[in-house]
Design a protein around this motif. Sequence first.
Motif, short mmCIF file in Angstrom:
data_model
loop_
_atom_site.label_atom_id
_atom_site.label_comp_id
_atom_site.label_asym_id
_atom_site.label_seq_id
_atom_site.Cartn_x
_atom_site.Cartn_y
_atom_site.Cartn_z
N ARG A 135 21.19 8.87 -5.99
CA ARG A 135 21.37 8.57 -7.42
C ARG A 135 20.87 7.17 -7.76
O ARG A 135 20.30 6.93 -8.83
N GLU A 136 21.08 6.23 -6.84
CA GLU A 136 20.60 4.87 -7.06
C GLU A 136 19.07 4.84 -7.17
O GLU A 136 18.50 4.21 -8.07
N GLN A 139 17.81 6.44 -10.46
CA GLN A 139 17.96 5.62 -11.66
C GLN A 139 17.00 4.43 -11.67
O GLN A 139 16.42 4.11 -12.70
N HIS A 140 16.83 3.79 -10.52
CA HIS A 140 16.04 2.56 -10.48
C HIS A 140 14.56 2.81 -10.24
O HIS A 140 13.74 1.91 -10.53
N ALA A 165 25.13 8.67 -3.12
CA ALA A 165 25.04 7.39 -3.83
C ALA A 165 23.64 6.81 -3.72
O ALA A 165 23.09 6.26 -4.69
#
Length: 557
Positions: free
Chosen positions: A157-158, A161-162, A154
């Motif tokens: 992936r966070e 994306q950011h 998690a």
Amino acid sequence: MSTEPITLTEPVAPDADWDTVRERIVATLVTEAAPGWTDHNGADPGITLAEAAAFTLADLHHRIATTGLADWPLAWSAWEPLGERHWDHTLPAGDPARLTALATALAATADDLEPLVRACASRGEALALVGTAPWATLVPAVDRPALVDVLRGALVREVAQHRADTVADVLDEAIERSGSAATVAAQDALAVELLGHDLPLWVTERAALVRRERRRRVREAAAALAARSRAATTSVERAEVVTLLTDDGLSAEEALIASALAPIPADLVPEDLEERDGTSRIWPPHGIQALTCEPVTDLDYARRARTHRGVRRAWAVPGRLDGVAWHGLVTPAAADLPAGDPAAAWAIDPDAAAVTLVVEAVRRPRDVPTFLREVLRVAIGTECGRPFPPWRDDLDDDQPHRVIGDEVGAALLADVEVQVRATLVIGAGSDGARVLQAAADALETFFDDGRTGVTGLDGEVASVTAPPLVDGPWPPAPQPAGGWVPGDPIRVSEVVEVLAGCRDVLGIRDVHLRLADGGAWTTAADGELAIPAGTVPVRVGNCFTVDISRSGGCGDA
């Protein structure tokens, strides 16, 4: 607070998927997993968990169904080794027992262990943590690496994306600082090092983000040249596209695959896009691979052949007939070949384990073999145009190059002459000459038109109102209605029916058929006249006699 009453709504797509999945899950739980469970109301915790699972499955289905193909054929890195196809880690594949054990470990540890794993400075530190009490007794050693990956997933992936812009900027900086002479691996290693100052991730995780950015750039570069790739139908044009793609940062393998956007790419055979075991290296498969992947039927080959502008109708019939073989070479007569001649492998043989596309040309071609090769090129790909690719030394010249081994040749539809003999019973006042002419005209129409509506060996019947059938990567090409199916026998009952429809004919007897080349007449026990494979019948003569009924009734017949 709203005063609107709560009402049930009829689900529509994509919510309809969720409703269907939910009903199936609950039905399975009730009948198989927990027959003693009686509370199926929405407030029950079991129903809540089932609905969560149903939503997850429906959401995954919706995402897959709405995924476009703008990045094809580079969207799925199937040409990479199994462990490198994804930019980040994946769950252990192919072992349901390990997945079950991993799920059990996650259920017992995730809430407490995830923040501790996130705080670890390295993968080694996280594995050491999971190997200590109390986690060691809850997580088997073999599942600890996968558990760590899931607990960190998690966060990775966070950040991906950011902080995508940060990764892109750092990679640009690494490329500039490394210089044009540096390898891609060296540039990426420097980017991973520089990202250590900005991202709270381990080295392997920062490398995954760099790999993700590289793949984004590869797809972007390929998309920019997509139109040119599709238009590259010659070897020179495709080589120019490959050069441009490699200049934009694609590897040689990626450039080969990205340049394969043309319907029939130059210098490309299906094996270039497949592993030795037949596994596709791209997904969905390329059009030239479509004939190497199930499901493929004889009808699919015929459908593709009918898209050739010079073909009116086409059928796929069993056997190897007089025409050209799969590689475009003419099929010789086996009796004309000397012993040991390799051409015997593609000699005419109606019983061979092969398929022949029998085509009816719009007009008689001047050069039949060349025409048939063009049809095969449309139906099965480039093999028939260049049967023995000079740039490949790992392919057997005498064997088809498609993985499933379909041997598909082509032949021009031929005519076979048929004679009809019959006795017509007419009334005493009928004009015998006129009745005979009417019978001859009726048979002429029957042989010219064939069986009305029948269009293929599979019994497919054409309909002007039916919507076109689209069931694969092949364009719809329905068979024109009418005509004969190659090799289909003529039933004696059909001829009797045609003659009986003539005016003043009271009855028919002694109906016999034969091929005009001197074959035997059919007998009463035969019921039909066999037609050679790849041919359709044409009438060349009748032998009618007239028997005048004394009573004028059909009983005299």
